[in-house]
Structures are given as C-alpha cells and as structure tokens.
Design an enzyme around this catalytic site. Structure first.
Site, short mmCIF file in Angstrom:
data_model
loop_
_atom_site.label_atom_id
_atom_site.label_comp_id
_atom_site.label_asym_id
_atom_site.label_seq_id
_atom_site.Cartn_x
_atom_site.Cartn_y
_atom_site.Cartn_z
N ASP A 123 -9.67 -6.16 -3.62
CA ASP A 123 -9.23 -4.85 -3.13
C ASP A 123 -10.25 -3.79 -3.53
O ASP A 123 -10.40 -3.48 -4.71
CB ASP A 123 -7.85 -4.51 -3.73
CG ASP A 123 -7.17 -3.36 -3.01
OD1 ASP A 123 -7.88 -2.50 -2.46
OD2 ASP A 123 -5.93 -3.33 -3.02
N HIS A 148 -7.63 -5.65 0.34
CA HIS A 148 -6.48 -4.74 0.36
C HIS A 148 -5.52 -5.09 1.50
O HIS A 148 -4.31 -5.03 1.33
CB HIS A 148 -6.98 -3.30 0.52
CG HIS A 148 -5.90 -2.29 0.55
ND1 HIS A 148 -5.28 -1.82 -0.59
CD2 HIS A 148 -5.31 -1.64 1.59
CE1 HIS A 148 -4.36 -0.93 -0.26
NE2 HIS A 148 -4.35 -0.80 1.06
N SER A 162 0.83 -1.20 0.00
CA SER A 162 0.00 0.00 0.00
C SER A 162 0.87 1.26 0.00
O SER A 162 1.64 1.47 -0.94
CB SER A 162 -0.97 -0.05 1.19
OG SER A 162 -1.98 0.91 1.06
#
Length: 280
Positions: free
Chosen positions: A221, A248, A97
């Site tokens: 996600d 995610h 991320s």
C-alpha cells in the site's frame, strides 16, 4: 434496489443499497470513487451465512443527495440508515479505505450496533503526505472535468495496485482497465469523497471501539503507510493485524484473495457468536 432517505448536513440523502443472503447482519462500506459493487466477490462468498447490506455512499452509484460537501459523520449516518431500513439492529461491519474510516467512526460512536469490525486500508488521521496525495487527486479530477481527460483513472492503478498486478499485465490489458475505470468513476462524486478523506481524524474514537477488530493491511500500500495501520492496531483494544499481498486497491487487484481473507475472519466471528457463554 431498496433505498432510504435521511437528513444529513446540508440537506437530505436517499441511500440506495443491496441486501443479499440470510443470517446475521453484515454491512459493507466501499472506498473512495467506488460503489457497493466493490463487494460482489465477498457478498457471493458469505451470503449463505450472512444478511449482507452494501450501501452506496454519497457521490457513488445510486445514492443521491444535495450535491454539496459531506462529512465522515454524514456517511456514517447513511450506512446506519441503510442498516436500519434493512432491519439490522446489530451487525458485523467491514470497510475499505474511506469505507474503513466510516466503519471506524460507526464503531466508535455507536459501539452497541457493531458485533465485529474489519478494516482494510484504513487510517487514523490524514497526515501531510496523504493530504498531498488527495489534493493531487482533486487536481486530476478538475482537469478531467474541464477537458474530458481520464487522468484520474490513469493514476488509480499506479496508486492502488501492487507488484503482482504489474508483473502479470500487458499494455493492452492495462489500457482496457483504464478505459473501464474512466467509464465507472463519477468525477464529481469522487472529488466530494476525496474532500472527506482530507478531513479524517479518528483519534478521539479509537478508545471507544468495543467490537473485536481486524486491521487488514496491504503489503504494498503506497497510499496508507504502515504507521497508520499500526496506529489503528494500537488504538483499538485487542485489535488483530493481518496483511494481504496486494496494493491499496486489493478488492480490485485480488478480488478472490481479498474476499477469502475477510470471509475467514467473518466466519470466525460467526463461530464465536454461536459459542455458549460459560456460567460464572
């Protein structure tokens, strides 16, 4: 824990990091509102083959700084400072991320340092929908800070976890997770990192990345759209694409599966490094 101090925009930062194992360098960069502890399962899986360096970014864990805004370049400098302090001239690099955005920045600005790159749940540019989500996070964090609520912690599983989590958890177990998240998340630091998320635009750097790259997407996600993953894949020459059956937050939803995916890629790169170069 070891630490190193450097100058970033706005002041200084003292970056705390873990160093584990032996072998070629591997640097791991955590995501928004997380800490280096996010990488425990992967570190355990590969520490017999890699020297693993996992820093806390500004706003997380044991790293301290001036308390103001930080840029993606600041966070990249923190990661490089930890690698330098640990004695790693070049290294394999993985990020999740926000950590994937930081890793992409490093690979595009300091390509000579990066031996391979693995990006999970990364993105190229914060688009309008993503910006709306990040601003929602900031509102939740402001309310939490003002009223002692745990709205952000309650939102994290909704945003981060896929169907497999929801099919396998009951209400008491879910509430226990929310309480654990509320205790672990540092609200001010999470807000500062979210502000950094809002400003991500890596388009100028993708063409400069020379390292073999894995773009690892999560099949469920709902934060980072598939088009962002494909843009990373298209923008980085020779990048490979793979998916994990998670949301995610795959490092938290499926720690063992996430670690196995990345360990397999890293072991492949380790084998490639050891293969003799054929004579011209």
């Amino acid at each position: 824990m070891p630490s190193t101090t450097l100058r970033i925009s706005g002041g200084t930062a003292t970056v705390e990091y873990d160093i584990t194992g032996t072998g070629p360098g591997l640097v791991l960069v955590h995501g928004t509102a997380a800490t280096r502890e996010q990488w425990g399962p992967l570190t355990e899986a590969v520490a017999g083959r890699f020297t693993v360096v996992a820093p806390d970014l500004s706003g997380s864990g044991g790293t301290t700084d001036h308390g103001g805004p930080v840029t993606l370049a600041d966070l990249a400098d923190e990661v490089l400072a930890a690698a330098d302090h640990a004695g790693l001239d070049s290294f394999h690099l993985a990020g999740h991320s926000l950590g994937a955005a930081v890793a992409t920045h490093i690979a595009g600005t300091r390509p000579e340092r990066v031996r391979s790159l693995a990006l999970h749940a990364g993105w190229v540019r914060t688009d309008t929908r993503m910006a709306a989500e990040f601003r929602y996070w900031l509102e939740l964090l402001r309310v939490d800070a003002a009223y002692g609520t745990a709205l952000f912690a309650r939102a994290v599983p909704l945003m981060a976890f896929g169907p497999r989590y929801w099919e396998g958890v009951d209400a008491p177990a879910h509430e226990e997770l929310v309480r654990a998240l509320a205790g672990a998340i540092h609200g001010e630091g999470a807000a500062r990192q979210t502000e950094t998320d809002l400003a991500v635009d890596l388009r100028p750097l993708l063409g400069r990345i020379a390292a073999p790259t894995l773009v690892l997407a999560s099949a469920h996600d709902r934060l980072i759209g598939a088009e962002q993953q494909q843009a990373l894949r298209a923008g980085i020459a020779g990048a490979r694409y793979a998916e994990i059956d998670a949301g995610h937050g795959a490092p938290g939803e499926d720690p063992a599966g996430f670690a196995a995916k990345l360990a397999a890629y890293l072991d492949e790169r380790l084998t490639a490094d050891r293969e003799p170069t054929s004579a011209a």
